[in-house]
Design an enzyme around this catalytic site. Structure first.
Site, PDB file in Angstrom:
ATOM      1  N   LYS A 162       0.822  -1.204   0.000  1.00  0.00           N
ATOM      2  CA  LYS A 162       0.000   0.000   0.000  1.00  0.00           C
ATOM      3  C   LYS A 162       0.867   1.269   0.000  1.00  0.00           C
ATOM      4  O   LYS A 162       0.434   2.317  -0.467  1.00  0.00           O
ATOM      5  CB  LYS A 162      -0.919   0.026   1.222  1.00  0.00           C
TER       6      LYS A 162
HETATM    7  C1  LIG Z   1      -4.279  -4.674   0.004  1.00  0.00           C
HETATM    8  C2  LIG Z   1      -3.479  -5.909  -0.068  1.00  0.00           C
HETATM    9  C3  LIG Z   1      -3.706  -6.887  -1.076  1.00  0.00           C
HETATM   10  C4  LIG Z   1      -4.827  -6.774  -2.085  1.00  0.00           C
HETATM   11  O1  LIG Z   1      -4.650  -5.741  -3.018  1.00  0.00           O
HETATM   12  P1  LIG Z   1      -5.897  -5.209  -3.862  1.00  0.00           P
HETATM   13  O2  LIG Z   1      -5.402  -4.032  -4.609  1.00  0.00           O
HETATM   14  O3  LIG Z   1      -6.951  -4.847  -2.853  1.00  0.00           O
HETATM   15  O4  LIG Z   1      -6.338  -6.319  -4.763  1.00  0.00           O
HETATM   16  C5  LIG Z   1      -2.880  -7.998  -1.102  1.00  0.00           C
HETATM   17  N1  LIG Z   1      -1.893  -8.172  -0.178  1.00  0.00           N
HETATM   18  C6  LIG Z   1      -1.661  -7.260   0.796  1.00  0.00           C
HETATM   19  C7  LIG Z   1      -0.584  -7.528   1.786  1.00  0.00           C
HETATM   20  C8  LIG Z   1      -2.428  -6.102   0.884  1.00  0.00           C
HETATM   21  O5  LIG Z   1      -2.197  -5.205   1.866  1.00  0.00           O
END
Ligand SMILES: *Cc1c(COP(=O)(O)O)cnc(C)c1O
Length: 493
Positions: free
Chosen positions: A112
């Site tokens: 993120k």
């Molecule tokens: C948010 C997240 C995901 C999923 O990503 P999306 O964009 O919501 O599909 C996968 N792995 C981790 C560790 C995340 O924080």
């Protein structure tokens, strides 16, 4: 380059407006009207650049109302010393045909950060360009990763505040401590009694409260969201697909122009959609492999064309993928069909019945670009253990899901195309599950487990997580769902 709503293509706004507004007024998501192309020659140039220069090159055509100088400033600030790897998003090749794109070297140790380190710059600049005079308060309901990454991104950003709500018993020790020890004068964090759904419902009802919005406007404030429906979060994620491809070329794993696959551990469909945009821009991608955990609504959709959220919700060891409504899928459906009325009707059906079935041509268009697979916690753990024992490579649970699905894909299709697996979190962020996957006991607080994982694997924990032990908790309140609005009211003065 203008942006249109997925539910009404006549609704057109500038990039700054799309980012400032987040969601289109008709409830749709903003998508770019056209997708800029990247030629083979340009791809070759990208290979010679560092991550920051690649980011400017990829994002620039999407952001016409921003100057190149502005973008260089934001990118330099967002992707610098705050990352613990100079390459920002390095690719580790575990064999000649398989690499892991590590997206967790930012300050909060989850992918993120790739978007939330730059979003505050894009958002505050967008507000200025749109003549918005009010200050913005970012409101987040989080199942763990988004909340911390948003706090870290917006901490002490002028003219902003941020309030994060997390479910009292829904996040890991490490995630909780990461949030409750957050520094910054403009941040507030609170637990909500209940699960993630309670926190999310509470936040949505605050957003929908018009009287409260008027009250805030009188004080010179308005509310905005930092979740992945905002184009400003999706755009920076396109960059690392190009970057990973260039790294594979530079490492001589592929030749420029060769095709590559990407495997993406998927929840809200934001990350993998950014990969689809990269493909549309001309990146030589063969398949985008969508990996899900036991909450396999996307696996079923990609395989059959039927989206149906009426099913049990599972709490898994890859909590950031525990999602039954993947918001960003709406963007894909619009881009593949070009039919705003059709998308609006699917979303209406989803709201009223919890399901919809796409047309046969649309199903085929999805199947051309995407493959989908899923696995349970048991197989995820097995992959983590096997990779550590066999290759001394330590991965987190989300990455473990992706790895498992890749193995299944290769058996299922016989495809030998070189492939990159997106690794979305540091294994230390989910150290309790990773320790269990390696056969260890986990009957201790999170900060102890961090050390235990290092003892077990000889891998050092990322500095921001190792430092948690010495941090003091700044926020220890827990509110009832109906009192969340009071928390925001008190903080946004
Ligand atoms: C948010 C997240 C995901 C999923 O990503 P999306 O964009 O919501 O599909 C996968 N792995 C981790 C560790 C995340 O924080």
């Amino acid at each position: 380059m203008m942006y249109i709503s997925t539910r009404n293509s006549k609704l057109k706004v500038s990039a700054a407006k799309a980012i400032a507004q987040g969601l289109a007024p008709d409830g749709g998501l903003f998508v770019p009207e056209t997708i800029p192309g990247v030629s083979g020659e340009r791809l070759k140039e990208l290979c010679a650049m560092d991550y920051r220069a690649r980011a400017v090159a990829i994002m620039e055509p999407y952001l016409e109302d921003f100057s190149r100088e502005e973008l260089i400033t934001y990118v330099t600030a967002a992707y610098g010393e705050n990352f613990d790897d100079r390459q920002i998003a390095p690719v580790k090749f575990l064999s000649d045909d398989t690499g892991v794109l590590e997206l967790y070297h930012g300050p909060t140790c989850a992918f993120k950060d790739m978007a939330l380190q730059i979003l505050p710059y894009l958002l505050t600049a967008s507000l200025k360009k749109c003549g918005e005079e009010r200050q913005v308060c970012i409101l987040v309901a989080t199942s763990g990763d988004t909340g911390k990454a948003a706090l870290e991104g917006f901490a002490d950003v002028p003219r902003t505040k941020i309030v994060v709500f997390y479910p009292q018993d829904g996040v890991s020790d490490v995630q909780k401590l990461q949030m409750t020890s957050q520094a910054g004068k403009n941040v507030f964090v609170s637990a909500v009694s209940g699960n993630f759904d309670d926190a999310q419902t509470g936040v949505k009802s605050i957003f929908g409260n018009e009287e409260f919005a008027r009250k805030l406007t009188e004080r010179g404030w308005f509310l905005s969201s930092a979740n992945s429906i905002n184009w400003g979060r999706l755009l920076p994620q396109i960059v690392y697909y190009f970057s990973a491809y260039c790294e594979a070329v530079n490492a001589r794993k592929i030749k420029l122009g060769d095709k590559m696959n990407f495997v993406v551990p998927t929840g809200n469909f934001g990350d993998i959609l950014a990969g689809w945009y990269a493909k549309q821009m001309g990146l030589p991608v063969k398949k985008l492999i969508c990996a899900s955990n036991a909450n396999n609504v996307l696996t079923d959709f990609i395989r059959t064309g039927a989206y149906n959220k009426n099913r049990p919700f599972y709490t898994t060891t890859s909590p950031s993928m525990d999602i039954l409504v993947s918001s960003n899928l709406e963007r894909l459906l619009y881009c593949l069909s070009g039919d705003d009325k059709l998308v609006a009707s699917y979303m209406e059906q989803l709201k009223t019945n919890g399901s919809y079935i796409v047309t046969e041509p649309l199903r085929q268009a999805v199947a051309k670009d995407f493959y989908a697979g899923c696995c349970d916690d048991g197989r995820t753990f097995e992959s983590i253990r096997k990779m550590f024992e066999g290759k001394r490579y330590l991965m987190d649970t989300h990455t473990g899901v992706a790895w498992t699905v890749l193995e299944e894909y290769r058996i299922d299709t016989g495809d030998t195309t070189p492939t990159v697996v997106l690794s979305t979190a540091s294994p230390f962020k989910f150290c309790d599950s990773v320790l269990r996957a390696l056969g260890e006991e986990t009957d201790a607080p999170g900060t102890v487990l961090l050390e235990r994982l290092t003892e077990k694997t000889d891998v050092a924990a990322p500095a921001p997580l190792a430092a948690l032990k010495a941090k003091t908790v700044r926020f220890d309140t827990c509110v009832e769902k109906q009192n969340m609005i009071g928390v925001v009211d008190d903080f946004v003065k």
